[in-house]
Motif scaffolding. Structure first.
Motif, mmCIF file in Angstrom:
data_model
loop_
_atom_site.group_PDB
_atom_site.id
_atom_site.type_symbol
_atom_site.label_atom_id
_atom_site.label_comp_id
_atom_site.label_asym_id
_atom_site.label_seq_id
_atom_site.Cartn_x
_atom_site.Cartn_y
_atom_site.Cartn_z
ATOM 1 N N PRO A 85 -6.579 -2.855 -8.853
ATOM 2 C CA PRO A 85 -6.779 -1.947 -7.763
ATOM 3 C C PRO A 85 -7.332 -2.739 -6.644
ATOM 4 C CG PRO A 85 -8.546 -2.058 -9.611
ATOM 5 C CD PRO A 85 -7.229 -2.932 -10.089
ATOM 6 N N ARG A 140 -12.392 4.951 -14.119
ATOM 7 C CA ARG A 140 -11.610 4.478 -13.108
ATOM 8 C C ARG A 140 -12.104 3.816 -11.827
ATOM 9 N NH1 ARG A 140 -6.393 7.419 -10.237
ATOM 10 N NH2 ARG A 140 -5.207 5.788 -9.837
ATOM 11 N N THR A 141 -13.271 4.698 -11.372
ATOM 12 C CA THR A 141 -14.053 4.262 -10.261
ATOM 13 C C THR A 141 -14.982 3.157 -10.450
ATOM 14 O OG1 THR A 141 -14.175 6.743 -9.778
ATOM 15 C CG2 THR A 141 -15.756 5.343 -8.775
ATOM 16 N N LYS A 153 -8.691 -2.052 -2.534
ATOM 17 C CA LYS A 153 -8.671 -0.961 -1.241
ATOM 18 C C LYS A 153 -7.273 -1.133 -0.346
ATOM 19 C CE LYS A 153 -13.719 -0.725 -1.081
ATOM 20 N NZ LYS A 153 -14.658 -1.087 -0.183
ATOM 21 N N GLY A 205 -11.543 -4.568 -7.884
ATOM 22 C CA GLY A 205 -11.068 -4.741 -6.578
ATOM 23 C C GLY A 205 -11.730 -5.640 -5.511
ATOM 24 N N GLU A 256 0.853 -1.155 0.080
ATOM 25 C CA GLU A 256 -0.125 -0.041 0.098
ATOM 26 C C GLU A 256 0.758 1.369 0.054
ATOM 27 O OE1 GLU A 256 -2.964 -0.117 3.212
ATOM 28 O OE2 GLU A 256 -3.533 -2.157 2.460
ATOM 29 N N ARG A 289 -12.475 0.225 -10.593
ATOM 30 C CA ARG A 289 -11.906 -0.062 -9.132
ATOM 31 C C ARG A 289 -12.926 -1.010 -8.296
ATOM 32 N NH1 ARG A 289 -9.081 5.187 -7.022
ATOM 33 N NH2 ARG A 289 -6.820 4.710 -7.402
ATOM 34 N N TRP A 333 -6.697 3.624 -2.532
ATOM 35 C CA TRP A 333 -6.534 2.387 -3.165
ATOM 36 C C TRP A 333 -5.079 2.326 -3.361
ATOM 37 C CZ3 TRP A 333 -10.403 -0.469 -5.072
ATOM 38 C CH2 TRP A 333 -11.683 -0.064 -4.938
ATOM 39 N N GLU A 381 -2.203 -0.268 -5.736
ATOM 40 C CA GLU A 381 -2.131 -1.005 -6.965
ATOM 41 C C GLU A 381 -1.381 -2.566 -6.835
ATOM 42 O OE1 GLU A 381 -0.720 1.922 -9.863
ATOM 43 O OE2 GLU A 381 -2.619 2.360 -10.287
#
Length: 502
Positions: free
Chosen positions: A472, A421-422, A474, A429, A48, A425, A490, A492
């Protein structure tokens, strides 16, 4: 120098009073619980974007984190997709730590004291959960809540996987699904005129001029300060605040306690939008050729406050044919099925087919192992999916419009976005980094499942992003160390399709 008692000691002292026969088993589970939480914490430290880590160096002996203050933290290479407890100790300069709470205390970074306390609670509660769990029979459960209660360790990747602050030991034993209790919900009558109501609140929860709201006993005691009254027995599901009622429906209760990361209330906005979202979910699921079903919200009510609210929804069992089982993805590990690479590939293909199809339409599911369930044939094959709890969807109006699907009204503003992107994710994710990774259990196993599934998926820009970009996820540790930063943060992770390649 006198030190305050640790969470481990406090739980042991309480346990000696309320369930003394469980104390030896609890003590025996503590080393494994420390390793399980330390493994989750090490994943966060390794991957992270934590501002006080200056550099990460990977060598033959493992991973070294060089901190901004000059210290060095050493441990094994961190597989971001591994579950279990493979990190038993790490070294901060010359001192070895096997306790995640002590390690976080010694790191002494901003907000670490509160997080260290949470880690200590997570270890103690996890050890208690493992000590109190029953033995699983060899045959598969017959009821949905029995599957839910097989999930003992909580979130597969969150360091606070079992943190339950505000719950005494007696309350954890009485309400935690892994302990197999029957929970007596309170039934609180409230004037109908002051309620927000969505859908059809059932007759059996109505009185003349009043609605009856099911209330979790923890909420009644600690928040509402109510005792007595009628009771309704129910079986707790893995989220703890959602329970299976005797006749089949599930009830999501208000529970104003911090579980894992945040306080999960039932907002007035989510109550108002629940019926609209339920209809919308059914409509978009119809585009999956029967591969996805949505559990319908039957009714929702809030008595003027998120502290006194409830949502009734269908049991996922409604979508099982005779001989089939509906299993939460988080419980799949208890079946032994993911041990077959062929089975894991078929499951990944099903899940990605559904997730990418809905994403193309403009709907990003929060498809983690709790919200997502799989319908298994009598022979154990994954045949379709069931999704529940629509409150955390992300919906893209532009994508919907391209497919001629109207955007429903009265949606909370936080759910609506055209930011690609949102949207990606949210799905990737939760589904790949959560449900599929947690089921696979390691980076190599996840890679194999994805490699088996990908050739069968339609080539879309979303799939291209999944194949070519970092995954992605959290940033669960960063979020606990950033209490003043609202919303998700977030990380990666290495692309699982390239995991282990050099």
């Amino acid at each position: 120098m006198h030190r305050p008692p640790t969470a481990e000691a406090e739980v042991a002292d309480e346990l000696a009073v309320v369930r003394p026969g469980l104390v030896p088993r609890y003590a025996g589970e503590l080393p494994g619980a420390r390793a399980a939480v330390l493994t989750r914490l090490w994943r966060g430290l390794a991957h992270e974007p934590l501002p006080w880590i200056a550099r990460r160096e990977t060598g033959r002996e493992g991973l070294t984190l060089r901190l901004a203050d000059g210290r060095r933290l050493r441990g094994p290479r961190a597989d971001p997709y591994a579950t279990g407890a493979y990190v038993t100790a790490v070294r901060l300069d010359e001192v070895v730590y096997d306790d995640p709470a002590r390690l976080m205390t010694e790191l002494a970074v901003p907000h670490s004291a509160v997080f260290a306390a949470e880690l200590g609670q997570s270890v103690a509660s996890l050890a208690l959960s493992r000590a109190g769990r029953g033995d699983h029979p060899e045959e598969w459960p017959a009821r949905d809540w029995e599957w839910e209660q097989r999930v003992v360790d909580g979130h597969p990747f969150h360091p606070n996987c079992r943190s339950r602050p505000g719950f005494s030991v007696a309350e954890q034993l009485a309400y935690g699904p892994e302990h197999g209790p029957v929970v007596e919900l309170g039934l609180v009558p409230v004037p109908e005129a002051g309620c927000v109501v969505s859908g059809s609140w059932p007759r059996w929860l109505r009185e003349p001029g009043r609605l009856v709201v099911p209330v979790h006993p923890w909420q009644a005691a600690h928040v509402l300060k109510r005792t007595g009254g009628e009771r309704l027995p129910a079986h707790p599901l893995m989220s703890l605040r959602t329970l299976a009622l005797p006749e089949g429906p599930h009830v999501k209760t208000a529970l104003s306690a911090r579980l894992t990361s945040s306080v999960r209330d039932i907002s007035l906005g989510s109550v108002a939008a629940s019926a609209v979202l339920s209809d919308f979910g059914e409509a978009v699921a119809a585009h999956t050729d029967g591969l996805l079903r949505i559990t319908r919200t039957l009714g929702a009510v809030a008595a003027g406050s998120p502290d006194l609210a409830a949502v009734l929804r269908e049991s996922p069992e409604e979508y099982a044919a005779p001989g089939e089982r509906v299993v939460p993805v988080a419980a799949l590990a208890t079946t032994g099925l993911p041990g077959s690479p062929a089975w894991s590939g078929r499951f990944a293909r099903l899940a990605l087919t559904v997730g990418l199809r809905l994403l193309e339409l403009g709907v990003a599911l929060e498809a983690h192992g709790q919200n997502l369930l799989v319908v298994l044939s009598p022979g154990g094959d994954p045949v379709r999916l069931v999704y529940r709890d629509l409150a955390d969807l992300r919906i893209g109006p532009a994508r919907l419009a391209r497919h001629g699907i109207p955007l429903p009204g009265r949606l909370p503003a936080r759910m609506v976005t055209d930011d690609e992107r949102t949207l990606r994710r949210k799905l990737f994710g939760s589904l790949v980094g959560g449900a599929l990774a947690g089921t696979a259990g390691s980076g190599p196993a996840l890679r194999a499942a994805l490699e088996s599934a990908v050739p069968h998926l339609p080539r879309t820009p979303d799939l291209a992003a999944l194949l070519d970009e970092p995954l992605p996820a959290k940033a669960l540790t960063l979020m606990r160390l950033s209490p003043r930063t609202a919303g998700d943060q977030w990380a990666e992770l290495p692309n699982p399709l390239r995991y282990g390649s050099r």
